[in-house]
Design a protein around this motif. Structure first.
Motif, mmCIF file in Angstrom:
data_model
loop_
_atom_site.group_PDB
_atom_site.id
_atom_site.type_symbol
_atom_site.label_atom_id
_atom_site.label_comp_id
_atom_site.label_asym_id
_atom_site.label_seq_id
_atom_site.Cartn_x
_atom_site.Cartn_y
_atom_site.Cartn_z
ATOM 1 N N UNK A 126 0.837 -1.207 0.000
ATOM 2 C CA UNK A 126 0.000 0.000 0.000
ATOM 3 C C UNK A 126 0.867 1.251 0.000
ATOM 4 N N UNK A 127 1.809 1.258 0.948
ATOM 5 C CA UNK A 127 2.627 2.459 1.042
ATOM 6 C C UNK A 127 3.544 2.628 -0.164
ATOM 7 N N UNK A 128 4.026 1.479 -0.649
ATOM 8 C CA UNK A 128 4.887 1.535 -1.823
ATOM 9 C C UNK A 128 4.098 2.023 -3.024
ATOM 10 N N UNK A 129 2.827 1.588 -3.086
ATOM 11 C CA UNK A 129 1.965 2.001 -4.197
ATOM 12 C C UNK A 129 1.710 3.510 -4.120
ATOM 13 N N UNK A 130 1.488 3.987 -2.894
ATOM 14 C CA UNK A 130 1.247 5.413 -2.692
ATOM 15 C C UNK A 130 2.477 6.207 -3.125
ATOM 16 N N UNK A 131 3.652 5.705 -2.729
ATOM 17 C CA UNK A 131 4.911 6.349 -3.109
ATOM 18 C C UNK A 131 5.013 6.416 -4.631
ATOM 19 N N UNK A 132 4.679 5.306 -5.273
ATOM 20 C CA UNK A 132 4.783 5.213 -6.720
ATOM 21 C C UNK A 132 3.821 6.200 -7.388
ATOM 22 N N UNK A 133 2.628 6.316 -6.825
ATOM 23 C CA UNK A 133 1.647 7.247 -7.401
ATOM 24 C C UNK A 133 2.117 8.689 -7.277
ATOM 25 N N UNK A 134 2.683 9.009 -6.098
ATOM 26 C CA UNK A 134 3.212 10.365 -5.917
ATOM 27 C C UNK A 134 4.375 10.603 -6.870
ATOM 28 N N UNK A 135 5.188 9.556 -7.068
ATOM 29 C CA UNK A 135 6.322 9.642 -7.985
ATOM 30 C C UNK A 135 5.835 9.986 -9.389
ATOM 31 N N UNK A 150 -2.824 3.937 -13.630
ATOM 32 C CA UNK A 150 -1.545 4.456 -13.119
ATOM 33 C C UNK A 150 -1.169 5.734 -13.868
ATOM 34 N N UNK A 151 -1.135 5.642 -15.197
ATOM 35 C CA UNK A 151 -0.749 6.808 -15.990
ATOM 36 C C UNK A 151 -1.630 6.863 -17.230
ATOM 37 N N UNK A 152 -2.207 8.018 -17.471
ATOM 38 C CA UNK A 152 -3.071 8.141 -18.635
ATOM 39 C C UNK A 152 -2.251 8.457 -19.868
ATOM 40 N N UNK A 153 -2.860 8.276 -21.031
ATOM 41 C CA UNK A 153 -2.092 8.448 -22.258
ATOM 42 C C UNK A 153 -1.583 9.877 -22.399
ATOM 43 N N UNK A 154 -2.356 10.857 -21.885
ATOM 44 C CA UNK A 154 -1.881 12.237 -22.009
ATOM 45 C C UNK A 154 -0.598 12.434 -21.214
ATOM 46 N N UNK A 155 -0.523 11.758 -20.056
ATOM 47 C CA UNK A 155 0.696 11.893 -19.255
ATOM 48 C C UNK A 155 1.877 11.249 -19.967
ATOM 49 N N UNK A 156 1.624 10.052 -20.507
ATOM 50 C CA UNK A 156 2.709 9.345 -21.184
ATOM 51 C C UNK A 156 3.179 10.137 -22.409
ATOM 52 N N UNK A 184 9.651 17.247 -5.731
ATOM 53 C CA UNK A 184 9.660 17.821 -4.375
ATOM 54 C C UNK A 184 8.271 18.327 -4.022
ATOM 55 N N UNK A 185 7.570 18.921 -5.007
ATOM 56 C CA UNK A 185 6.201 19.393 -4.724
ATOM 57 C C UNK A 185 5.270 18.229 -4.434
ATOM 58 N N UNK A 186 5.382 17.187 -5.259
ATOM 59 C CA UNK A 186 4.464 16.062 -5.137
ATOM 60 C C UNK A 186 4.665 15.317 -3.813
ATOM 61 N N UNK A 187 5.918 15.022 -3.478
ATOM 62 C CA UNK A 187 6.170 14.276 -2.239
ATOM 63 C C UNK A 187 5.848 15.114 -1.011
ATOM 64 N N UNK A 188 6.135 16.393 -1.112
ATOM 65 C CA UNK A 188 5.836 17.236 0.041
ATOM 66 C C UNK A 188 4.328 17.276 0.279
ATOM 67 N N UNK A 189 3.569 17.422 -0.828
ATOM 68 C CA UNK A 189 2.108 17.407 -0.707
ATOM 69 C C UNK A 189 1.626 16.084 -0.139
ATOM 70 N N UNK A 190 2.172 14.992 -0.672
ATOM 71 C CA UNK A 190 1.700 13.662 -0.304
ATOM 72 C C UNK A 190 2.022 13.300 1.133
ATOM 73 N N UNK A 191 3.235 13.616 1.599
ATOM 74 C CA UNK A 191 3.641 13.147 2.920
ATOM 75 C C UNK A 191 3.490 14.199 4.005
#
Lengths: 376, 302
Positions: B1-10, B146-152, B261-268
């Protein structure tokens, strides 16, 4: 010669003044003085002037029907330029004029400053526009009433809806860090925590205008919130909702009248479906509202301004209360305001013990088939 | 779960970073060659998005397929923005080439405000919906959550633009002329480099990448208005400085570092202080590496 003449002039003037005093004293007994206080000049005059017009129209209507308690209604207007330090002397002047009731003040700050003076002299004050929650909620001013919903009314409605209708157990509150959004979010947070029926799982501010909100959305997902209450405007709301729905999250989204805007539906398109937002109750279909707008156009040749409906409603409520009370005595008027419902442009209203008009304010809307529909 | 959350924030940070990078690439290239901080770059990005919206709207009326619309709208936006970039250089920067650098900087800020207000008046102050021009590719369906085509697509385009610009500057004749102009403008002129053309070309390329970014990012986000260029431009500028201004890979690395840095700071921790943290991070990095992560030392400059 000169001296003699000036003596004569003095005597004439004295006589005139005397007669004026008697005249006005005799006159006063025959009229009911209706005070109107607020910003009538200066930067914020556009908020205050419509209330004078409203009072004029309503007073004319009552006078045409034979007045209140058989007496004609006479307007006494005083300007407070929306400044607390001026408002106290405005109030003193009105009280000195021996007004029966006062419509006003317009700005919350000025209203608060003046309230003490009215309270000491047992004068009923009714504002069409002062929205500061503490004016009524503090319970300090039993003489204060208003025909507009308080600032926290939207948050109250959102939380009640989430708890009573949707029956969610976990709520996330988000806001855009702005005055408006954060203010509402803080009220919502307070209500959720006080109710104890649901858990507040997340309380966060987001950066308006950011390119991407996926981190916040992930956080909401992880928190397990069933509903989000969002304080802010539609550009951020549509980004968050779109992102959530694309990530297959069906978290309920509840927001405010900054989101109850057709642009939100236009931008978020199909993702907007099902979103809830509170917004002012629609009173434009009320025949009384339409009638007073027509009267305003006929009398003043223009469309009415801000808070006109609320000011007409307050004037009607005040004058009717005097009639129902059968006197201009303070406790009788207060009792009449709380017990007799009257028809006004903002609906059929009476007041609760704190002074807020029951049934005035916000309704819950939901996006259905590309339009906001009131949730009954 | 936590690893998945980390991956999503990544991934969230990667998307954010790539968006910044698409804008930062043009920023950093113009700086590298002309040594001008082009504050109006964010506005070129915004104009690109508006052009894309107008062209896409027309083509949608004609009933074209989404992918064709995306390609044509991007090309149209790039051409139109190139014209803006070229004209802007001629009007606002060329007359100031010999003036102190501060004058050109003020001129750039003026240009930015001018373009913003021009679009505000000529178009609209409202938010406009931007159609989703990037189709959901079928082969991406298994990883769609996980990732939409627009992101990719944004990741891919960022990488391609970075590599293309680097190769262009390193290996082509024009690239050589650009580097020569950047090192010593007068000497380059003496050996026969047409400096005016090189600088125009730099602005054209920079504007084209900004416009491409504008169309892709707007169709990822789904809405535009006249003001989107400002915040995006500032963030991209910060990312370019962080990575070492003037360096293509640096711009991308700086953008990704900022996005993560923005994403992880927001997430954690909390999104309340997202920007505070991002800029604090910038200050710390610049204290230890004053010329940015990949920046080169410019000891010969005053």
């Amino acid at each position: 010669m000169l001296k003699c003449r000036s003596n004569k002039t003095l005597a004439v003037m004295a006589a005139l003044v005397m007669s004026m005093v008697f005249c006005s004293a005799a006159f006063a007994a025959d009229t009911i003085k209706f005070g109107v206080a607020g910003a009538h000049s200066g930067d914020l005059a556009s908020y205050g002037l419509p209330s004078i017009n409203a009072a004029k129209l309503v007073a004319a209507d009552f006078n045409a029907k034979g007045g209140v308690l058989g007496k004609q209604v006479e307007l006494v207007t005083e300007d407070d330029v929306c400044k607390p330090e001026v408002a106290t002397s405005t109030a003193t002047k009105l009280v000195g004029e021996d007004v029966a009731v006062v419509l006003g003040h317009i700005c919350s700050g000025a209203t608060k400053a003046a309230l003490g003076i009215y309270k000491d002299t047992n004068t009923v004050l009714m504002s069409p526009s002062a929205t500061n929650p503490a004016l009524t909620k503090s319970g300090d001013y039993p003489n204060f009433f208003r025909t507009i919903a308080a600032d926290d009314a939207q948050a109250r409605q959102q939380v009640d809806f989430a708890l009573d209708v949707l029956k969610v157990k976990k709520i996330a509150v988000l806001h855009d860090k702005g005055d408006y959004g954060k203010g509402l979010a803080e009220f919502a947070k307070g209500f959720v925590e006080a109710e104890k029926r649901a858990q507040l799982v997340l309380y966060e501010g987001i950066t308006p205008g950011a390119v991407d909100y996926s981190a916040v959305v992930q956080k909401v997902k992880r928190s397990g919130a069933e509903a989000i209450i969002f304080g802010g405007y539609h550009p951020e709301a549509s980004k968050i909702v779109t992102l959530m729905r694309k990530k297959k999250m069906d978290t309920i989204f509840i927001s405010d009248d900054g989101v109850k805007d057709d642009t939100f539906i236009k931008v978020a398109k199909k993702y907007a479906e099902g979103v809830y937002a509170t917004g002012p109750k629609d009173v434009s279909k009320n025949p009384l509202t339409q009638a007073y707008i027509e009267k305003h156009k006929a009398e003043f040749g223009s469309d009415p301004g801000a808070f006109f409906d609320n000011a007409v409603s307050a004037s009607i409520a005040l004058l009717s209360a005097i009639e129902n009370a059968g006197s201009t005595e303070y406790t009788a008027i207060v009792k009449a305001l709380q017990t007799h419902a009257v028809d006004t442009p903002v609906g059929t209203i009476k007041f609760d013990e704190r002074g807020d008009a029951i049934g005035v304010g916000f309704a819950m809307y939901q996006v259905r088939d590309g339009a906001y529909v009131e949730v009954k | 779960m936590d690893l998945e959350y980390f991956f999503e924030l990544f991934l969230g940070g990667l998307t954010r970073g790539s968006i910044y990078a698409l804008i930062a690439l043009g920023y950093t290239m113009v700086y590298g060659i002309v040594e001008l901080i082009n504050f109006a770059h964010g506005e070129i990005y915004m104009i690109g998005a508006f052009t894309g919206l107008i062209v896409a709207g027309l083509l949608t009326l004609l009933g074209w397929p989404a992918l064709a619309i995306l390609v044509i709208a991007s090309i149209a936006a790039m051409i139109y923005s190139c014209a803006y970039g070229w004209t802007m250089e001629k009007i606002a920067y060329k007359p100031l080439r010999k003036a102190p650098r501060l004058s050109a900087l003020i001129s750039a800020i003026g240009m930015s405000l001018f373009l913003q207000n021009y679009v505000l008046l000529a178009q609209t102050p409202d938010f406009l919906p931007f159609p989703n021009l990037i189709p959901e590719f079928d082969f991406l369906e298994p990883i769609e959550h996980i990732a939409r085509s627009s992101e990719i697509l944004i990741y891919a385009v960022t990488a391609v633009v970075m590599v293309t610009l680097t190769l262009l500057i390193k290996f082509t004749r024009m690239g050589k002329a650009m580097r020569a102009t950047s090192q010593d403008r007068e000497m380059a002129m003496l050996v026969g480099v047409n400096v005016n053309r090189v600088i125009s070309m730099t602005f054209i390329l920079g504007s084209a990448t900004a416009a491409l970014g504008g169309v892709l990012i707007a169709s990822h986000i789904g809405q535009i208005n006249y003001y989107i260029g400002f915040l995006a431009g500032i963030k991209a500028f910060v990312a370019a400085v962080l990575g070492g201004i003037g360096s293509m890979p640096g711009a991308v690395i700086g953008s990704l570092v900022l996005g993560w840095s923005e994403s992880f700071f927001t997430g954690y921790i909390s999104s309340d202080y997202e920007d505070v943290f991002a800029f604090l991070f910038l200050v710390v990095i610049l204290i230890f590496r004053p010329s940015g992560i990949l920046g080169r030392k410019e000891s010969d400059k005053v």
